[in-house]
Enzyme design. Structure first.
Site, PDB file in Angstrom:
ATOM      1  N   GLU A 195       0.852  -1.180   0.000  1.00  0.00           N
ATOM      2  CA  GLU A 195       0.000   0.000   0.000  1.00  0.00           C
ATOM      3  C   GLU A 195       0.895   1.241   0.000  1.00  0.00           C
ATOM      4  O   GLU A 195       1.851   1.283   0.778  1.00  0.00           O
ATOM      5  CB  GLU A 195      -0.908   0.039   1.227  1.00  0.00           C
ATOM      6  CG  GLU A 195      -1.900   1.187   1.118  1.00  0.00           C
ATOM      7  CD  GLU A 195      -2.912   1.231   2.282  1.00  0.00           C
ATOM      8  OE1 GLU A 195      -2.838   0.411   3.191  1.00  0.00           O
ATOM      9  OE2 GLU A 195      -3.755   2.129   2.250  1.00  0.00           O
ATOM     10  N   HIS A 210      -6.815  -2.132  14.959  1.00  0.00           N
ATOM     11  CA  HIS A 210      -6.998  -1.376  13.716  1.00  0.00           C
ATOM     12  C   HIS A 210      -6.781  -2.283  12.496  1.00  0.00           C
ATOM     13  O   HIS A 210      -7.629  -2.338  11.598  1.00  0.00           O
ATOM     14  CB  HIS A 210      -6.019  -0.195  13.699  1.00  0.00           C
ATOM     15  CG  HIS A 210      -6.085   0.643  12.469  1.00  0.00           C
ATOM     16  ND1 HIS A 210      -6.807   1.823  12.401  1.00  0.00           N
ATOM     17  CD2 HIS A 210      -5.527   0.491  11.246  1.00  0.00           C
ATOM     18  CE1 HIS A 210      -6.688   2.343  11.204  1.00  0.00           C
ATOM     19  NE2 HIS A 210      -5.905   1.554  10.475  1.00  0.00           N
ATOM     20  N   GLU A 211      -5.668  -2.967  12.474  1.00  0.00           N
ATOM     21  CA  GLU A 211      -5.368  -3.798  11.293  1.00  0.00           C
ATOM     22  C   GLU A 211      -6.361  -4.945  11.181  1.00  0.00           C
ATOM     23  O   GLU A 211      -6.796  -5.301  10.095  1.00  0.00           O
ATOM     24  CB  GLU A 211      -3.933  -4.322  11.340  1.00  0.00           C
ATOM     25  CG  GLU A 211      -2.849  -3.250  11.511  1.00  0.00           C
ATOM     26  CD  GLU A 211      -2.950  -2.085  10.546  1.00  0.00           C
ATOM     27  OE1 GLU A 211      -3.461  -2.287   9.427  1.00  0.00           O
ATOM     28  OE2 GLU A 211      -2.529  -0.964  10.908  1.00  0.00           O
ATOM     29  N   MET A 235       0.308  -2.926   8.509  1.00  0.00           N
ATOM     30  CA  MET A 235      -0.405  -3.060   7.236  1.00  0.00           C
ATOM     31  C   MET A 235      -1.319  -4.277   7.253  1.00  0.00           C
ATOM     32  O   MET A 235      -0.925  -5.366   7.634  1.00  0.00           O
ATOM     33  CB  MET A 235       0.643  -3.165   6.108  1.00  0.00           C
ATOM     34  CG  MET A 235       0.043  -3.293   4.726  1.00  0.00           C
ATOM     35  SD  MET A 235      -0.968  -1.840   4.311  1.00  0.00           S
ATOM     36  CE  MET A 235      -2.237  -2.615   3.315  1.00  0.00           C
ATOM     37  N   GLU A 236      -2.542  -4.044   6.783  1.00  0.00           N
ATOM     38  CA  GLU A 236      -3.632  -5.015   6.933  1.00  0.00           C
ATOM     39  C   GLU A 236      -3.718  -6.049   5.816  1.00  0.00           C
ATOM     40  O   GLU A 236      -4.814  -6.545   5.511  1.00  0.00           O
ATOM     41  CB  GLU A 236      -4.957  -4.239   6.991  1.00  0.00           C
ATOM     42  CG  GLU A 236      -5.399  -3.545   5.675  1.00  0.00           C
ATOM     43  CD  GLU A 236      -4.988  -2.084   5.540  1.00  0.00           C
ATOM     44  OE1 GLU A 236      -4.029  -1.682   6.225  1.00  0.00           O
ATOM     45  OE2 GLU A 236      -5.612  -1.354   4.750  1.00  0.00           O
ATOM     46  N   ASN A 237      -2.607  -6.439   5.177  1.00  0.00           N
ATOM     47  CA  ASN A 237      -2.637  -7.441   4.112  1.00  0.00           C
ATOM     48  C   ASN A 237      -3.540  -8.622   4.482  1.00  0.00           C
ATOM     49  O   ASN A 237      -3.507  -9.101   5.603  1.00  0.00           O
ATOM     50  CB  ASN A 237      -1.224  -7.982   3.880  1.00  0.00           C
ATOM     51  CG  ASN A 237      -0.194  -6.886   3.883  1.00  0.00           C
ATOM     52  OD1 ASN A 237      -0.241  -5.976   3.074  1.00  0.00           O
ATOM     53  ND2 ASN A 237       0.717  -6.937   4.850  1.00  0.00           N
ATOM     54  N   GLY A 253       2.914   2.243  10.671  1.00  0.00           N
ATOM     55  CA  GLY A 253       2.698   1.472  11.892  1.00  0.00           C
ATOM     56  C   GLY A 253       2.503  -0.008  11.600  1.00  0.00           C
ATOM     57  O   GLY A 253       3.117  -0.861  12.219  1.00  0.00           O
ATOM     58  N   GLU A 270      -9.794   4.224   6.120  1.00  0.00           N
ATOM     59  CA  GLU A 270      -8.980   4.649   7.263  1.00  0.00           C
ATOM     60  C   GLU A 270      -9.787   5.413   8.318  1.00  0.00           C
ATOM     61  O   GLU A 270      -9.647   5.165   9.507  1.00  0.00           O
ATOM     62  CB  GLU A 270      -7.770   5.456   6.792  1.00  0.00           C
ATOM     63  CG  GLU A 270      -6.777   4.640   5.948  1.00  0.00           C
ATOM     64  CD  GLU A 270      -6.270   3.380   6.625  1.00  0.00           C
ATOM     65  OE1 GLU A 270      -6.426   3.246   7.856  1.00  0.00           O
ATOM     66  OE2 GLU A 270      -5.730   2.506   5.908  1.00  0.00           O
TER      67      GLU A 270
HETATM   68  N1  ASP Z   1      -3.179   0.805   5.716  1.00  0.00           N
HETATM   69  C1  ASP Z   1      -2.191   0.957   6.750  1.00  0.00           C
HETATM   70  C2  ASP Z   1      -2.898   1.298   8.031  1.00  0.00           C
HETATM   71  O1  ASP Z   1      -3.610   2.261   8.094  1.00  0.00           O
HETATM   72  C3  ASP Z   1      -1.174   1.993   6.455  1.00  0.00           C
HETATM   73  C4  ASP Z   1      -0.173   1.529   5.486  1.00  0.00           C
HETATM   74  O2  ASP Z   1       0.714   0.774   5.873  1.00  0.00           O
HETATM   75  O3  ASP Z   1      -0.209   1.927   4.314  1.00  0.00           O
HETATM   76  O4  ASP Z   1      -2.782   0.616   8.992  1.00  0.00           O
HETATM   77 ZN    ZN Z   2      -5.511   1.708   8.509  1.00  0.00          ZN
END
Ligand code: ASP
Ligand code: ZN
Ligand code: NA
Length: 881
Positions: free
Chosen positions: A123, A299-300, A265-267, A263, A322
């Protein structure tokens, strides 16, 4: 040089990718990526077959076939950002092999190496650095991924979804294949290969499916994972209970990596985290770090629905996932800990940092309409203000209708890539509430002002509140239309009780705290049956992200501090009182007068300290004076030295006047801490926060018994919260010998723990004692420091420029010069980090002419320094515009 991309130019993709089959061959000096893309013409468009333009950057194309026909250079065009070719049929398969170099990727975008392991960050637009692809979120595809690598070096091979096959190869290599049954955009792709250990657990979902949970870390960190695992299970349960959302794969994995731009990433199924947002145990992580881990894990995880199952159509819609997910994680944290304290922290952060962004050259709406580099739009506005917008929808609809709206949104758009408008539409359809005007929050930038005045009519027994809203111009937006501003309020009688609220025209009173919608530029609300002059409590819970003004005097603020039934507003009254007192001191300092502290602040804080019934965390929050950055944000022209001088004077005076109650609270809390093993829960956070803020005040008196207590706490405590506070207190104290000894002992003890060393750097970077820049420059030479690790850059350089305002803004411009030098170096190494680091220089309009000139000169110097990344170019050029 860099080109601007506009929302108005959005067009649906010409082609779709139904299936993506990837094979990675990982080697030490290169990686081969084979990609088979099963594609077809977008059926929603005409039958013609336009040219296909695949995104790709820094790829060495070795081979490409179209439906098994090997293509030659005459069949396609290659540029440094695209591969273009002409399909001849509506459905076709493209097969390509590229060579890439993760081992030398310092931008930490795409596939890269961190501490010997391979990992990815895709991302927003990192996938194009992995293979030729339609790298846009509205192209969703089913992925299978095979990873092959050295068995010894990379025993663990991970990707999204479920593992379906694995085996050994000759030459000491092995491979594993993963299949993700859910269609996803490329930005959610992930791969990890390394020598990792994991902690495993189970979660049983609402519908009784068993999910395997794994958190992978480097072996030496295996003892720091339990808190994240507990947080994950709490998050999964909370999302089922509060949103009805269940997890959808058989396995959920988190991997901690040391080098990470963000921080986490939500893969899909394979979250990759900055180790600072996973690892936590008492001895090495503070209370704040524990809470951050809990919040980021949540969050993730929450993104699995708000982001992955329903994703963004294009990157202008980033806040769709977000803003919503930050709102979800904030509510989760509020439920897990203290709701009021969480709200206070979030609002203080928003007002200090997001309001400053809204007032600066990069100001943009929650849904921007143009960008050069999307990485620059992972902002406080998209995240934090976006979350406030969601909170307002929640306030306007009420909890039940909001939940109906979110259910409808997920049901209607599952598997789709959608827009903020689609989200709002679901909320409207579920609630029957028209949000047309409300949507201006998505399109207009800037922080609205809300001025309130009152009129009491004793004869008519009416009380009128007059609201006037406005919003300052922001880049590209000179005139703004009125917002819908939900104002939650109550009216207090002379004894501090909430009055029943009945608006003119209403048959009967309803409630003592209500939400009024201010929708016009000027609007009045009249309450009836009001016998005596009330005192309004406005914007309870900070019900809208606006700058509210009401002409409270200090006695009224003290009254609200004691009596307001809304906890947030009790804190807010204290903040406003402090702001008034500090602004008075700033004025005295500027006029060269002797500084005199309004004793009412002392009285107010003394009564808080002496009231044993109050939540200790609230007392700690109320003792924290507004920060220098916030005082800067609310200044017309920020006077760096006067702000610092006034605030330090106030702290000193408070420390001396309140020595006795502070000392009592400190000692009582320290005694409990001594006898209690560390627990990461609200009540314990509360005790330590009051203990620690008390200690930092007490040390300002320089008394020997405080020094002794600090050293005792430093040496004898069993957790990082108490230890780091004691260290910070020493670092900011005049006790040079003790400071030096403690810093040395700390570094010796923790030298092998990168995250703890980050704290060690930060504490020193934030010390406002003279000579800050020289100390930071010296620390850059420390063996534990490297510009290649984003956490280190943030801990040392970021903390210096963002938190050490007197030293960073030194009148000779040396702080600015230093920051510009680091930005120029980082521009070549890691553009995203370079661009973020330079934010303090973009705020030059806040300062008087001499500083403005120095700051602008450094921005000019960056601009002239040579090949700039799009990231840095966008921020610098917009700041100078
Ligand atoms: N999508 C991620 C988050 O908000 C941010 C990122 O790593 O691009 O947790
Ligand atoms: Zn996020
Ligand atoms: Na303890």
């Amino acid at each position: 040089q860099s080109k601007t991309i506009y929302l108005k130019d959005y067009r649906a993709p010409d082609y779709l990718i139904d299936e993506t089959h990837l094979t990675f061959e990982l080697f030490e000096d290169h990686t081969l990526v084979h990609a088979q893309l099963v594609m077809r013409r977008n059926p929603e468009l005409s039958a013609e077959l336009p040219v296909l333009s695949l995104d790709g950057q820094q790829l060495e194309l070795l081979r490409i076939t179209l439906d098994d026909r090997e293509l030659t250079a005459a069949d396609y065009q290659l540029s440094d950002s695209h591969l273009t070719l002409q399909p001849t049929q509506a459905s076709f398969v493209i097969d390509s092999t590229v060579r890439i170099h993760p081992e030398s990727n310092t931008a930490l975008e795409g596939l890269y190496k961190s501490s010997g392991m391979f990992c990815t960050q895709c991302e927003a637009e990192g996938f194009r650095k992995i293979t030729y692809y339609l790298d846009r979120p509205d192209v969703m595809s089913k992925f299978t991924t095979t990873v092959s690598g050295d068995k010894q070096k990379y025993p663990i091979l991970l990707s999204n979804g479920n593992p379906i096959a694995s085996g050994s190869e000759e030459g000491g290599r092995h491979w594993a294949t993963w299949e993700d049954p859910f269609k996803k955009p490329a930005y959610l792709f992930a791969l990890v290969a390394g020598d990792l250990w994991c902690v495993e657990d189970k979660f049983t979902t609402l519908s009784s499916r068993e999910v395997t949970l794994r958190i992978y870390v480097e072996p030496e960190n295996i003892d720091k994972v339990q808190h994240a695992m507990d947080s994950l299970k709490k998050s999964m349960k909370w999302d089922e209970e509060v949103y009805g959302r269940e997890y959808d794969l058989d396995i959920f994995m988190i991997v901690a990596v040391n080098d990470f731009n963000m921080g986490a990433m939500e893969n899909k199924g394979l979250n990759i985290f900055n180790s600072s947002c996973v690892l936590a145990r008492a001895e090495t992580a503070t209370d704040a770090a524990h809470q951050r881990v809990e919040a980021v894990v949540a969050h993730e995880y929450f993104h699995n629905w708000s982001g992955n199952r329903v994703t963004c159509r294009d990157w202008f819609q980033l806040s769709l996932k977000e803003g919503f997910t930050v709102f979800r994680d904030a509510e989760f944290s509020a439920d897990m800990n203290s709701r009021t304290v969480k709200r206070i922290e979030d609002v203080a952060y928003l007002r200090t940092h997001q309001f400053a962004e809204d007032a600066g050259p990069m100001a943009h709406p929650v849904r921007p309409d143009a960008y050069m580099e999307i990485s620059n739009f992972y902002t406080l506005t998209i995240y934090e203000k976006g979350s406030e917008v969601l909170r307002m929808i929640h306030t306007l609809l009420g909890n039940q209708a909001f939940r109906k709206g979110s259910d409808l949104y997920f049901e209607r758009h599952d598997g789709q890539a959608v827009t903020c408008d689609d989200f709002v539409k679901a909320m409207e359809d579920a609630s029957g509430i028209d949000l047309t005007q409300f949507k201006r929050w998505y399109t207009q930038a800037g922080t609205p002002r809300l001025a309130v005045s009152e009129a009491f009519d004793a004869t008519a027994r009416t009380y009128t509140l007059n609201f006037t809203q406005s919003c300052p111009a922001t880049p590209g937006q000179s005139d703004k239309l009125p917002f819908v501003i939900p104002v939650e309020l109550g009216l207090l009688d002379a004894r501090g009780n909430d009055l029943p609220l009945r608006l003119q025209g209403e048959a009967a009173a309803s409630g003592t705290s209500r939400v009024l919608s201010v929708t016009e530029a000027q609007q009045s609300f009249t309450f009836v049956d009001i016998a005596e002059q009330p005192l309004p409590s406005l914007l309870r819970g900070f019900s809208a992200p606006v700058k509210l003004s009401f002409p409270y005097d200090r006695d009224q603020l003290m009254f609200l501090m004691q009596h307001d039934s809304d906890g947030f507003n009790r804190w807010e009254a204290g903040q406003q009182l402090s702001v008034q007192v500090l602004q008075e001191l700033i004025g005295q300092q500027q006029r060269g007068e002797a500084l005199v502290l309004d004793q009412r602040l002392v009285t107010a804080l003394r009564s808080l300290l002496q009231d044993g019934r109050l939540d200790q965390a609230m007392v700690a929050e109320m003792l924290s004076l507004p920060g220098e950055a916030y005082l800067t944000e609310i200044s017309e022209v920020a006077d760096v030295e006067a702000i610092h001088g006034a605030r330090e004077f106030a702290r000193q005076q408070l420390a001396e006047a309140l020595f006795e109650p502070l000392w009592q609270r400190y000692q009582a809390n320290r005694e409990v801490s001594k006898g209690t093993p560390y627990v990461a829960e609200a009540e314990h956070f509360a005790r330590r926060s009051l203990q620690n803020i008390a200690l930092s005040y007490l040390m300002l008196t320089g008394k020997p018994e405080v020094l002794a207590a600090t050293l005792e706490q430093y040496e004898a405590c069993d957790n990082m919260t108490e230890r780091l506070t004691a260290l910070a207190v020493l670092v900011n104290s005049p006790f040079e010998a003790e400071r030096g000894k403690a810093l040395e002992a700390f570094a010796e003890h923790f030298k092998d723990n990168a995250l703890v060393m980050d704290q060690w750097f930060s504490v020193q970077a934030a010390s406002t004692l003279p000579g800050g820049l020289q100390r930071v420059q010296a620390l850059m030479q420390h063996p534990a420091f490297t510009l290649k690790n984003p956490n280190k850059v943030r801990a040392l350089i970021g903390a210096f420029a963002g938190q050490n305002l007197v030293n960073f803004h030194l009148a000779d411009g040396s702080g600015y010069r230093f920051l510009a030098d680091q930005v120029i170096t980082l521009n070549a190494l890691n553009p995203q980090i370079a661009s973020r680091l330079l934010a303090p220089l973009t705020r030059w309009r806040k300062y008087a002419a001499a500083r403005q000139a120095l700051m602008k000169a450094e921005l000019e110097r960056i601009l002239a320094s040579g090949e700039l990344s799009a990231d840095v170019y966008e921020v610098v050029s917009k700041s100078l515009a």
